[in-house]
Design an enzyme around this catalytic site. Structure first.
Site, short mmCIF file in Angstrom:
data_model
loop_
_atom_site.label_atom_id
_atom_site.label_comp_id
_atom_site.label_asym_id
_atom_site.label_seq_id
_atom_site.Cartn_x
_atom_site.Cartn_y
_atom_site.Cartn_z
N ASP A 41 0.84 -1.21 0.00
CA ASP A 41 0.00 0.00 0.00
C ASP A 41 0.87 1.25 0.00
O ASP A 41 2.07 1.18 0.24
CB ASP A 41 -0.82 0.06 1.29
CG ASP A 41 -1.86 -1.01 1.37
OD1 ASP A 41 -2.23 -1.54 0.32
OD2 ASP A 41 -2.30 -1.31 2.49
N LYS A 63 -1.18 3.72 -5.98
CA LYS A 63 -1.56 4.63 -7.05
C LYS A 63 -1.20 4.01 -8.37
O LYS A 63 -0.02 3.81 -8.69
CB LYS A 63 -0.85 5.97 -6.88
CG LYS A 63 -1.46 6.73 -5.72
CD LYS A 63 -1.35 8.23 -5.89
CE LYS A 63 -2.15 8.94 -4.82
NZ LYS A 63 -1.40 10.00 -4.18
N MET A 175 -8.10 7.71 10.36
CA MET A 175 -8.71 8.31 9.16
C MET A 175 -9.72 9.40 9.54
O MET A 175 -10.81 9.47 8.97
CB MET A 175 -9.42 7.22 8.33
CG MET A 175 -8.47 6.17 7.82
SD MET A 175 -9.31 4.79 7.02
CE MET A 175 -9.81 3.82 8.44
#
Ligand code: SAH
Length: 256
Positions: A41, A63, A175
């Site tokens: 990740d 990405k 988050m």
């Protein structure tokens, strides 16, 4: 490790910890250093990726071409495909694979496809941040309950946050940067004191770490004023405001 067609590889779901490579478990370090296929990740620190051997196939699912994160189903399919082709796969995730890491989904998919899975736990951001910022998550004087909550969730208001923070409790929000102000408003509407101590820990365990402290009423402002960016963790509770720990931290920073 050979690639005979009959061999099914194992998928290792490996926790990479909060950033500092020294916070890897020995098992995680050994797996990374011997990896032939490594899927990772965006949160995994480059210093950890650099530990992989030459010739290791590194696949980033953070990405892709269009700057979009690979969809979870595609990641699941990738892991299964590689393992069925006979490759052992080191699937490296920030923190712990089973804390907001979607490790459960990946493990289930592998098991359904007959692919063996092993999970290697990692130091979750809460533990990493607590240690680096000198905030004990429990303390006999302040907290006997700790909750880990994801701040980024569609329909925040649908969740029942009552009771997660307050007397004797520590709330750790993953988050939560983008929704910090809304979270603070909601907790105060549920009766939490606006003066409840909060801490925001950005890039815990990394050289660029920042620790910001304040009170619940100012949480949104603290995040905005300091332009806090991901990854960052929010801690809400008396433990975030323990004066003796803050003093100790200052002393430590002065000698560092
Ligand atoms: N599996 C991970 C969590 C993944 S969710 C774990 O166990 O830690 C991603 C969130 O984790 C980020 O938005 C942030 O809230 C938190 N996080 C991860 N690494 C962090 C770090 N080094 N410092 C502060 N927060 C971090």
């Amino acid at each position: 490790m050979s690639n005979s067609p009959s061999r099914i590889g194992t998928v290792y779901l490996v926790g990479a910890g909060p950033g500092d490579p020294d916070l890897l478990t020995l098992r995680a370090a050994r797996l990374v250093m011997n990896a032939r296929v490594l899927v990772h990740d965006g949160l995994v620190d480059p210093a950890i990726l650099a530990m992989a051997p030459q010739g290791c196939r590194m696949i980033s699912v953070a990405k892709q071409r269009s700057r979009h994160t690979m969809r979870q189903e595609e990641i699941n399919a990738l892991l299964v495909r590689e393992a069925l082709a006979g490759n052992d796969v080191v699937r490296l995730k920030g923190g712990d694979p089973f804390v907001f890491g979607r490790g459960g989904e990946e493990a289930e998919e592998c098991i359904a496809a007959g692919v063996p899975v092993e999970v290697v736990p990692g130091i979750s951001a809460a533990m990493g941040a607590a240690a680096s910022a000198m905030i004990p998550l429990t303390h006999r004087e302040n907290a006997s309950i700790v909750s880990f909550v994801a701040g980024q969730c569609k329909g925040l208001s649908d969740q029942n946050w009552a009771g997660l923070a307050g007397f004797g409790r520590t709330l750790v929000i993953y988050m939560g940067v983008a929704t910090a102000e809304a979270i603070a408003e909601k907790l105060m509407a549920d009766g939490l004191s606006p003066e409840m101590p909060v801490a925001v820990i950005e890039n815990a365990s990394r050289p660029q770490m920042r620790v910001l402290r304040g009170q619940l009423a100012a949480l949104g402002a603290v995040v905005a004023r300091n332009k806090v960016s991901s990854p960052a963790l929010i801690v809400i509770g008396e433990v975030a405001g323990r004066g003796d720990m803050m003093e100790l931290n200052k002393v430590l920073e002065a000698v560092r």
